[in-house]
Design a protein around this motif. Sequence first.
Motif, PDB file in Angstrom:
ATOM      1  N   ASN A  37     -13.360 -90.071 -53.716  1.00 41.49           N
ATOM      2  CA  ASN A  37     -12.456 -91.513 -53.930  1.00 41.49           C
ATOM      3  C   ASN A  37     -11.048 -91.684 -53.620  1.00 41.49           C
ATOM      4  O   ASN A  37     -10.616 -92.677 -53.380  1.00 41.49           O
ATOM      5  CB  ASN A  37     -12.956 -92.050 -55.366  1.00 41.49           C
ATOM      6  CG  ASN A  37     -12.271 -91.143 -56.513  1.00 41.49           C
ATOM      7  OD1 ASN A  37     -12.173 -89.856 -56.323  1.00 41.49           O
ATOM      8  ND2 ASN A  37     -11.552 -91.499 -57.420  1.00 41.49           N
ATOM      9  N   SER A  38     -10.676 -90.466 -53.239  1.00 44.29           N
ATOM     10  CA  SER A  38      -9.141 -90.460 -53.058  1.00 44.29           C
ATOM     11  C   SER A  38      -9.168 -90.088 -51.433  1.00 44.29           C
ATOM     12  O   SER A  38      -8.268 -90.888 -50.919  1.00 44.29           O
ATOM     13  CB  SER A  38      -8.368 -89.579 -54.065  1.00 44.29           C
ATOM     14  OG  SER A  38      -7.009 -89.561 -53.829  1.00 44.29           O
ATOM     15  N   GLY A 370     -10.693 -82.659 -58.928  1.00 47.11           N
ATOM     16  CA  GLY A 370     -10.566 -83.781 -59.326  1.00 47.11           C
ATOM     17  C   GLY A 370      -9.332 -84.346 -59.123  1.00 47.11           C
ATOM     18  O   GLY A 370      -8.529 -83.903 -58.274  1.00 47.11           O
ATOM     19  N   ASP A 371      -8.951 -85.440 -59.877  1.00 40.34           N
ATOM     20  CA  ASP A 371      -7.636 -86.282 -59.671  1.00 40.34           C
ATOM     21  C   ASP A 371      -6.894 -86.437 -60.759  1.00 40.34           C
ATOM     22  O   ASP A 371      -7.572 -87.316 -61.585  1.00 40.34           O
ATOM     23  CB  ASP A 371      -7.941 -87.401 -58.694  1.00 40.34           C
ATOM     24  CG  ASP A 371      -6.635 -88.113 -58.035  1.00 40.34           C
ATOM     25  OD1 ASP A 371      -5.766 -87.417 -58.029  1.00 40.34           O
ATOM     26  OD2 ASP A 371      -6.923 -89.242 -57.508  1.00 40.34           O
TER      27      ASP A 371
ATOM     28  N   ASP B  57      -6.714 -78.244 -43.094  1.00 39.23           N
ATOM     29  CA  ASP B  57      -5.778 -79.245 -43.855  1.00 39.23           C
ATOM     30  C   ASP B  57      -6.469 -80.043 -44.477  1.00 39.23           C
ATOM     31  O   ASP B  57      -6.157 -80.281 -45.737  1.00 39.23           O
ATOM     32  CB  ASP B  57      -4.823 -79.747 -43.014  1.00 39.23           C
ATOM     33  CG  ASP B  57      -3.530 -78.621 -42.308  1.00 39.23           C
ATOM     34  OD1 ASP B  57      -3.995 -77.446 -42.343  1.00 39.23           O
ATOM     35  OD2 ASP B  57      -2.740 -78.982 -41.586  1.00 39.23           O
ATOM     36  N   TRP B  58      -7.164 -80.826 -43.757  1.00 38.76           N
ATOM     37  CA  TRP B  58      -8.051 -81.873 -44.407  1.00 38.76           C
ATOM     38  C   TRP B  58      -9.181 -81.276 -45.146  1.00 38.76           C
ATOM     39  O   TRP B  58      -9.587 -81.723 -46.222  1.00 38.76           O
ATOM     40  CB  TRP B  58      -8.468 -82.886 -43.405  1.00 38.76           C
ATOM     41  CG  TRP B  58      -9.210 -83.967 -43.926  1.00 38.76           C
ATOM     42  CD1 TRP B  58      -9.828 -84.265 -44.944  1.00 38.76           C
ATOM     43  CD2 TRP B  58     -10.001 -84.875 -43.010  1.00 38.76           C
ATOM     44  NE1 TRP B  58     -10.447 -85.551 -44.930  1.00 38.76           N
ATOM     45  CE2 TRP B  58     -10.774 -85.931 -43.544  1.00 38.76           C
ATOM     46  CE3 TRP B  58     -10.082 -85.074 -41.592  1.00 38.76           C
ATOM     47  CZ2 TRP B  58     -11.161 -87.050 -43.263  1.00 38.76           C
ATOM     48  CZ3 TRP B  58     -10.497 -86.240 -40.924  1.00 38.76           C
ATOM     49  CH2 TRP B  58     -11.226 -87.286 -41.677  1.00 38.76           C
ATOM     50  N   GLY B  59     -10.210 -80.490 -44.481  1.00 41.97           N
ATOM     51  CA  GLY B  59     -11.351 -80.007 -44.930  1.00 41.97           C
ATOM     52  C   GLY B  59     -11.695 -79.180 -46.054  1.00 41.97           C
ATOM     53  O   GLY B  59     -12.358 -79.176 -46.910  1.00 41.97           O
ATOM     54  N   GLU B  60     -10.468 -78.108 -45.927  1.00 40.73           N
ATOM     55  CA  GLU B  60     -10.729 -77.034 -47.043  1.00 40.73           C
ATOM     56  C   GLU B  60      -9.460 -77.341 -48.035  1.00 40.73           C
ATOM     57  O   GLU B  60      -9.721 -77.274 -49.258  1.00 40.73           O
ATOM     58  CB  GLU B  60     -10.168 -75.718 -46.398  1.00 40.73           C
ATOM     59  CG  GLU B  60     -11.129 -75.168 -45.456  1.00 40.73           C
ATOM     60  CD  GLU B  60     -10.719 -73.739 -45.123  1.00 40.73           C
ATOM     61  OE1 GLU B  60     -10.004 -73.088 -45.596  1.00 40.73           O
ATOM     62  OE2 GLU B  60     -11.711 -73.303 -44.233  1.00 40.73           O
ATOM     63  N   ILE B  63      -7.396 -83.108 -50.966  1.00 39.77           N
ATOM     64  CA  ILE B  63      -6.433 -83.747 -51.612  1.00 39.77           C
ATOM     65  C   ILE B  63      -5.232 -82.877 -51.882  1.00 39.77           C
ATOM     66  O   ILE B  63      -4.178 -83.344 -52.083  1.00 39.77           O
ATOM     67  CB  ILE B  63      -7.057 -84.206 -52.904  1.00 39.77           C
ATOM     68  CG1 ILE B  63      -6.245 -85.663 -53.111  1.00 39.77           C
ATOM     69  CG2 ILE B  63      -7.315 -83.539 -53.945  1.00 39.77           C
ATOM     70  CD1 ILE B  63      -6.584 -86.917 -52.442  1.00 39.77           C
ATOM     71  N   ARG B  64      -5.424 -81.739 -52.049  1.00 36.11           N
ATOM     72  CA  ARG B  64      -4.401 -80.737 -52.160  1.00 36.11           C
ATOM     73  C   ARG B  64      -3.056 -80.807 -51.315  1.00 36.11           C
ATOM     74  O   ARG B  64      -1.975 -80.547 -51.549  1.00 36.11           O
ATOM     75  CB  ARG B  64      -4.849 -79.212 -52.466  1.00 36.11           C
ATOM     76  CG  ARG B  64      -5.709 -78.886 -53.833  1.00 36.11           C
ATOM     77  CD  ARG B  64      -6.405 -77.721 -53.793  1.00 36.11           C
ATOM     78  NE  ARG B  64      -7.131 -77.579 -52.866  1.00 36.11           N
ATOM     79  CZ  ARG B  64      -8.117 -76.367 -52.955  1.00 36.11           C
ATOM     80  NH1 ARG B  64      -7.997 -75.604 -53.764  1.00 36.11           N
ATOM     81  NH2 ARG B  64      -8.586 -75.971 -51.848  1.00 36.11           N
ATOM     82  N   SER B  65      -3.571 -80.946 -50.061  1.00 37.39           N
ATOM     83  CA  SER B  65      -2.638 -81.047 -48.822  1.00 37.39           C
ATOM     84  C   SER B  65      -1.425 -82.141 -49.300  1.00 37.39           C
ATOM     85  O   SER B  65      -0.491 -81.978 -48.720  1.00 37.39           O
ATOM     86  CB  SER B  65      -3.493 -81.396 -47.720  1.00 37.39           C
ATOM     87  OG  SER B  65      -3.848 -80.144 -47.157  1.00 37.39           O
ATOM     88  N   TRP B  66      -1.925 -83.251 -49.953  1.00 33.51           N
ATOM     89  CA  TRP B  66      -0.663 -84.306 -50.113  1.00 33.51           C
ATOM     90  C   TRP B  66       0.197 -83.613 -50.928  1.00 33.51           C
ATOM     91  O   TRP B  66       1.438 -83.723 -50.408  1.00 33.51           O
ATOM     92  CB  TRP B  66      -1.409 -85.514 -50.997  1.00 33.51           C
ATOM     93  CG  TRP B  66      -2.291 -86.325 -50.205  1.00 33.51           C
ATOM     94  CD1 TRP B  66      -3.368 -86.515 -50.316  1.00 33.51           C
ATOM     95  CD2 TRP B  66      -1.643 -87.325 -49.187  1.00 33.51           C
ATOM     96  NE1 TRP B  66      -3.834 -87.632 -49.346  1.00 33.51           N
ATOM     97  CE2 TRP B  66      -2.814 -87.950 -48.728  1.00 33.51           C
ATOM     98  CE3 TRP B  66      -0.344 -87.475 -48.798  1.00 33.51           C
ATOM     99  CZ2 TRP B  66      -2.565 -88.968 -47.589  1.00 33.51           C
ATOM    100  CZ3 TRP B  66      -0.258 -88.539 -47.505  1.00 33.51           C
ATOM    101  CH2 TRP B  66      -1.326 -89.086 -47.066  1.00 33.51           C
TER     102      TRP B  66
END
Lengths: 408, 408
Positions: A37-38, A370-371, B57-60, B63-66
Motif C-alpha cells: 500500500n506504500s 510493514g510501514d 533497489d526496488w524489488g529487494e 520501501i527501505r530504499s526510501w
Amino acid sequence: MTDLARRAAELDAADPLAEHVDRFVRGGDVVAYLDGNSLGRPLRSLPQRYGDFIERDWGERLIRSWDEQWMRRPFDLGDRIGALVGAGPGQVFVGDSTTVLLYKLARAAVDAQAERGRTEIVIDEDNFPSDRFIVEGIAAERGCTIRWIEADPAGGVSLEQVEEAVGERTALVLLSHVAYRSGFVADVAGITRAAHDAGALVLWDLCHSAGVIPVGLDEHGVDLAVGCSYKYLNGGPGAPAFGYVRSDLHERLAQPIQGWMGAADVFAMGPRFEPAAGLGRFLSGTPPVLATVALEAMVELVESVGIDAVRAKSIALTDFAEAALAEHVLPLGARLASPPAGPHRGSHLTVTHPSFREVNARLWERGVIGDFRAPDGIRIGLSPLSTTFAEVDVGVAALGEELRRALR
Amino acid sequence: MTDLARRAAELDAADPLAEHVDRFVRGGDVVAYLDGNSLGRPLRSLPQRYGDFIERDWGERLIRSWDEQWMRRPFDLGDRIGALVGAGPGQVFVGDSTTVLLYKLARAAVDAQAERGRTEIVIDEDNFPSDRFIVEGIAAERGCTIRWIEADPAGGVSLEQVEEAVGERTALVLLSHVAYRSGFVADVAGITRAAHDAGALVLWDLCHSAGVIPVGLDEHGVDLAVGCSYKYLNGGPGAPAFGYVRSDLHERLAQPIQGWMGAADVFAMGPRFEPAAGLGRFLSGTPPVLATVALEAMVELVESVGIDAVRAKSIALTDFAEAALAEHVLPLGARLASPPAGPHRGSHLTVTHPSFREVNARLWERGVIGDFRAPDGIRIGLSPLSTTFAEVDVGVAALGEELRRALR
C-alpha cells in the motif's frame, strides 16, 4: 505448524489469484512484504519491458514515437486506469505527482466556484498531509476559508459530518476515499450527493483505493479525483499520478499550470495560450512516458484479473490479518486502529503500540516489511496480487515476537 | 566520396569523444539522428541499469530504499546536474516537469516581489510556449503585467533589449539561455546583471543548454533556473526536470504547491504545513525515482567527459553542419535561421523553407530524423556524445536531396 499457519496454507491453496504472486520480483531477504500500500512490488516482466521500451520505442523510433504513440499515452493509459475506478473513456489522464494534480484540480474547482461567491473548502484534519497542505496553500492564496472536519483517527469521515460541514459557501469538498492511516473507506456515493446538494464540487483522493477497490466515479457523479500509481498499481517509486475530471466539467474548469501540452494545438506554438477543448487542458508539461512502463504492465494484469476479484482477495487477506493480529499482537496490548470487517474497511490495517517505532526497525532487519507511521502505528498493507496468506501469517507472527521482545 | 564526406571522416577520426558514440543505442532504420536536442538517444547500458534497479533497489530493498537512498535522490542527482551548469551543491533539485517547475519558481519570485510593489514580468515573444503560457497564467492570477520583448526569430534577446525593458516595476525576467528555435545563446552574465541592477529577479530556462553548454549559474549570480533532462541529458521521454534556487534565496521564497515532500519534517505529518528550511521546500510530491535511472547514467557520462569537452565537440559539429547546409541545402533557397559561429550559437541550427513540412516527413521515412517546427523550420540538433560528423553529412545531404525532389 500453528492453526493459523494451517489456515493460511488452506487459503493460499484455494486462492483463485494465487498464480499471480510469482509474477512479482520476490528476492533478497524479504520474508513478508506488508507494505504494498506504500510501494507495490515490481513485476518480474519489467526488466524485459524496460529493455524493449529502451531499445525499440525510444532507441529505434526516437522522436517519431511521440507522433506514433506517446502523445496519446496520458489519455490511453488514463482510460485504462479509468476503467479500474469506474470512469468512462476521456476523463482520466496520467501525469505529474499526486500533489501537483491535487493543486491543479483543487485550484480549478476553487477558481470556478469563486465566481459564484463560494469560498470555503471542506477537508478533514486526518487527511494525508499533501491534501491538507495543498488546501492550506490554496486557501491562503485565493482568500478561502477552510472548514476542518475532525476525523476519528481509527475511522474516517462520515456522511453526517459532511452534511453538517457543507453549506451555501462551500466551494469544494476534498476527502480521501480510503484513509491513509486507518484504511477507512468513505461513503463516496452519499458524500458526493451531499456535496452536490449543497452546490459544492467534490475531489476524491484515490491514492489508497486505485487498483484495489472499485470506486464508481461515473456511477456516483464524482466531479474530480486524483490517484497514485505506485501503491496498488505497482508503478514504481515516484511513478506519475492520474487525474479524473468528469466530462461535462472540462469546458467549465481551467487549471493554473498552463503548459504547452495543455494547449489547443500543441505544435502550433502560437503567441497566446488557448486551452485544449477537452481533457487535454489539464495537462501541463511533457508526459512522463518512461515513468509509465511499469504502471502499464500492472494495469494489464489488474485488467486481466478484474478489479472485483482483486477486491475479494483484499477482503480475505484483511480478514485473515485481523485474525492473526488477534492471535499474536493484540493480546500484548497493541490496539487495532482500523474499521471492523465490512464495506468501510480498505486494504490495509493499522495497529498501534508505543513501542512500534523500535519494533518496526527490528522487523525491517529480519525482512518483515510493514510501514511505521508516527507516532505509534504500524500499517499492514495487503496488496492482493502479490501477497500470500502465508506471508501475512509469518509477518504478523514476527510482529508479535518483536513486540514481546520489546516488552521484556 | 564527396569532399564533405571526406572531411567528416577526418573529423570523426580525430574526435577525442568518438569512442562514446557507441555507448548509445543505434538500432533500427535510423541513418542520421539530428534531434538529440529534442529527445536524446538512450545509452546502451540502460536495460541493464533498469534491470538492476528493478530487481535490487526496488524489488529487494522495497520501501527501505526510501530511507537508504531515494529521499536524498532529488538533491544528490541535483548536485551532480548542478555541477554541469555551474551551481555549487545544495541549490539544484530534480522533480516535476519543466512546466510545473517554471510555474513553481516563477510564482515564488513574483509573490516575493509583489511585497515590494513589483508586478511586471519581462519575457520575449519567441520564448518556448510553456514559458510564455506560464507567465500569461501567473500574470492573470496575480494581477501582473507582462512586458513582451520582441525577439528576432533567427537570433535572440539582446542585453540592450533587456536593459530597455527592465525598470522599477520589474518583478521577474524569464528568458531561455538557448532559444529553442534559433539556438541563440543569450548573455547570461550581462542580462542577469542588468536585471539585478533594476531590482528584478531572473529565471533562466536551461532546457536547450543543460548538459551541452556551460552556464555558470553561481558565477553569474543567477537567482533561479529550470532545465530539462530528456534533451542533452538523455533522461528519456518525459524525464523529470531540475530546478535551481540560489542558496541565499531559499528562505526568502515560497512556492505554491505545498506537498508532503516540501515540509520541514516529511514524516511528522503534522497538522499544519511548515516548509523545509532549505532547498527541500521547493519539492512538492513524491520524487520520481524510477524516472531518473536513465538521467543518472547520462550524468555519469557527461561528468567523465567534462562539459567543456562536450561543448567543444558541439561547436565543431555545428560548424560542420553549417558547412554541409551551405553545400547541400542553402543553394536551393533555404535560409539559415540561426546565429553565425561564435559564442551566441548553441548546439542546434534551424533552416527554413516553405516545403520543409513535406520534406521532413520524407526524411523521417528514410531514417533521417530532424525536427520540424511550424511554420517552415527544420531543426538540426547536434548532441555531441551520440552524434558523428558522418551522420551530419549523411543527414544534411539527404535534406538537400529531398528538398530538391520537393522543388521539382
